[in-house]
Design a protein around this motif. Structure first.
Motif, PDB file in Angstrom:
ATOM      1  N   ILE A  75      58.980  69.274  35.586  1.00  0.00           N
ATOM      2  CA  ILE A  75      60.308  69.073  34.981  1.00  0.00           C
ATOM      3  C   ILE A  75      60.399  67.670  34.391  1.00  0.00           C
ATOM      4  CG2 ILE A  75      62.759  68.801  35.519  1.00  0.00           C
ATOM      5  CD1 ILE A  75      62.390  71.114  37.559  1.00  0.00           C
ATOM      6  N   VAL A  76      59.908  66.687  35.130  1.00  0.00           N
ATOM      7  CA  VAL A  76      59.922  65.309  34.632  1.00  0.00           C
ATOM      8  C   VAL A  76      59.065  65.200  33.377  1.00  0.00           C
ATOM      9  CG1 VAL A  76      59.273  62.932  35.163  1.00  0.00           C
ATOM     10  CG2 VAL A  76      60.444  64.313  36.875  1.00  0.00           C
ATOM     11  N   ALA A  77      57.903  65.851  33.370  1.00  0.00           N
ATOM     12  CA  ALA A  77      57.020  65.796  32.197  1.00  0.00           C
ATOM     13  C   ALA A  77      57.672  66.440  30.978  1.00  0.00           C
ATOM     14  CB  ALA A  77      55.690  66.475  32.512  1.00  0.00           C
ATOM     15  N   VAL A  78      58.448  67.501  31.195  1.00  0.00           N
ATOM     16  CA  VAL A  78      59.142  68.148  30.075  1.00  0.00           C
ATOM     17  C   VAL A  78      60.255  67.248  29.539  1.00  0.00           C
ATOM     18  CG1 VAL A  78      60.690  70.064  29.514  1.00  0.00           C
ATOM     19  CG2 VAL A  78      58.574  70.503  30.746  1.00  0.00           C
ATOM     20  N   LEU A  79      60.942  66.547  30.419  1.00  0.00           N
ATOM     21  CA  LEU A  79      62.066  65.713  30.017  1.00  0.00           C
ATOM     22  C   LEU A  79      61.650  64.374  29.401  1.00  0.00           C
ATOM     23  CD1 LEU A  79      64.454  66.252  33.067  1.00  0.00           C
ATOM     24  CD2 LEU A  79      64.633  67.274  30.790  1.00  0.00           C
ATOM     25  N   LEU A  80      60.431  63.931  29.691  1.00  0.00           N
ATOM     26  CA  LEU A  80      59.991  62.604  29.274  1.00  0.00           C
ATOM     27  C   LEU A  80      58.817  62.731  28.306  1.00  0.00           C
ATOM     28  CD1 LEU A  80      60.650  59.631  29.921  1.00  0.00           C
ATOM     29  CD2 LEU A  80      58.896  59.730  31.673  1.00  0.00           C
ATOM     30  N   ASP A  81      58.965  62.149  27.123  1.00  0.00           N
ATOM     31  CA  ASP A  81      57.947  62.280  26.083  1.00  0.00           C
ATOM     32  C   ASP A  81      56.625  61.601  26.426  1.00  0.00           C
ATOM     33  OD1 ASP A  81      59.388  63.854  24.352  1.00  0.00           O
ATOM     34  OD2 ASP A  81      60.269  62.149  23.290  1.00  0.00           O
TER      35      ASP A  81
ATOM     36  N   TRP B 289      59.709  55.031  33.848  1.00  0.00           N
ATOM     37  CA  TRP B 289      60.769  56.013  33.588  1.00  0.00           C
ATOM     38  C   TRP B 289      60.484  57.306  34.344  1.00  0.00           C
ATOM     39  CZ3 TRP B 289      65.365  54.937  32.233  1.00  0.00           C
ATOM     40  CH2 TRP B 289      65.644  53.874  31.389  1.00  0.00           C
ATOM     41  N   ALA B 290      59.209  57.706  34.411  1.00  0.00           N
ATOM     42  CA  ALA B 290      58.846  58.921  35.142  1.00  0.00           C
ATOM     43  C   ALA B 290      59.135  58.758  36.632  1.00  0.00           C
ATOM     44  CB  ALA B 290      57.376  59.260  34.915  1.00  0.00           C
ATOM     45  N   ALA B 291      58.841  57.581  37.179  1.00  0.00           N
ATOM     46  CA  ALA B 291      59.124  57.338  38.600  1.00  0.00           C
ATOM     47  C   ALA B 291      60.618  57.412  38.876  1.00  0.00           C
ATOM     48  CB  ALA B 291      58.567  55.981  39.016  1.00  0.00           C
TER      49      ALA B 291
ATOM     50  N   LEU C 187      52.277  57.888  40.943  1.00  0.00           N
ATOM     51  CA  LEU C 187      52.093  58.470  39.614  1.00  0.00           C
ATOM     52  C   LEU C 187      50.957  57.787  38.861  1.00  0.00           C
ATOM     53  CD1 LEU C 187      55.795  59.027  38.528  1.00  0.00           C
ATOM     54  CD2 LEU C 187      54.105  60.774  39.105  1.00  0.00           C
ATOM     55  N   TRP C 188      50.834  56.474  39.032  1.00  0.00           N
ATOM     56  CA  TRP C 188      49.730  55.753  38.402  1.00  0.00           C
ATOM     57  C   TRP C 188      48.394  56.246  38.948  1.00  0.00           C
ATOM     58  CZ3 TRP C 188      46.070  52.519  40.606  1.00  0.00           C
ATOM     59  CH2 TRP C 188      45.214  51.888  39.698  1.00  0.00           C
ATOM     60  N   ALA C 189      48.301  56.368  40.290  1.00  0.00           N
ATOM     61  CA  ALA C 189      47.075  56.872  40.911  1.00  0.00           C
ATOM     62  C   ALA C 189      46.774  58.293  40.433  1.00  0.00           C
ATOM     63  CB  ALA C 189      47.199  56.822  42.435  1.00  0.00           C
ATOM     64  N   THR C 190      47.810  59.081  40.275  1.00  0.00           N
ATOM     65  CA  THR C 190      47.638  60.442  39.785  1.00  0.00           C
ATOM     66  C   THR C 190      47.035  60.447  38.388  1.00  0.00           C
ATOM     67  OG1 THR C 190      49.480  61.254  41.110  1.00  0.00           O
ATOM     68  CG2 THR C 190      48.869  62.565  39.202  1.00  0.00           C
TER      69      THR C 190
END
Length: 117
Positions: free
Chosen positions: A77-83, A35-37, A15-18
């Motif tokens: 989905i993760v992006a929607v759930l995590l601010d 938290w995203a991971a 996710l960091w590389a992304t």
């Protein structure tokens, strides 16, 4: 247990590389990255199998390429759930799915296999 921790760290690295490589993917803080991971691991364990099953006909027709859309959907989905995590559209999600997939694939070659030994 060790494998789960290593997989979490690999997902965080992906996710960091992304966030560095794909325009439209960003984190507001390092804590959001972790938290995203964690949340992505949970979504991949619970929601992704359902999406994969429901989209099986499309996956067969597209010779497996539709799995990129499924992976992008789980990241979305993760992006929607995590601010603190932003994925700006479908193409950013597909880019994120590709980068995290490649990082996981490379790291998987170095992680110990719990079925062996």
């Amino acid at each position: 247990m060790l494998r789960a921790v290593l997989q979490f760290l690999v997902t965080a690295l992906g996710l960091w590389a992304t966030s560095k490589l794909v325009p439209g993917v960003a984190f507001s803080a390092t804590s959001s990255l972790f938290w995203a991971a964690l949340l992505l691991g949970i979504v991949n364990a619970v929601v992704r199998p359902i999406l994969t099953f429901l989209s099986f006909p499309l996956t067969v027709i597209t010779f497996g390429l539709f799995l990129l859309v499924v992976n992008a959907a789980t990241i979305g989905i993760v992006a929607v759930l995590l601010d603190g995590f932003v994925v700006d559209g479908l193409w950013a999600g597909i880019g994120a799915a590709i980068v995290t997939g490649v990082v996981s694939w490379i790291a998987g070659a170095f992680l110990p296999d719990e079925k062996k030994g």
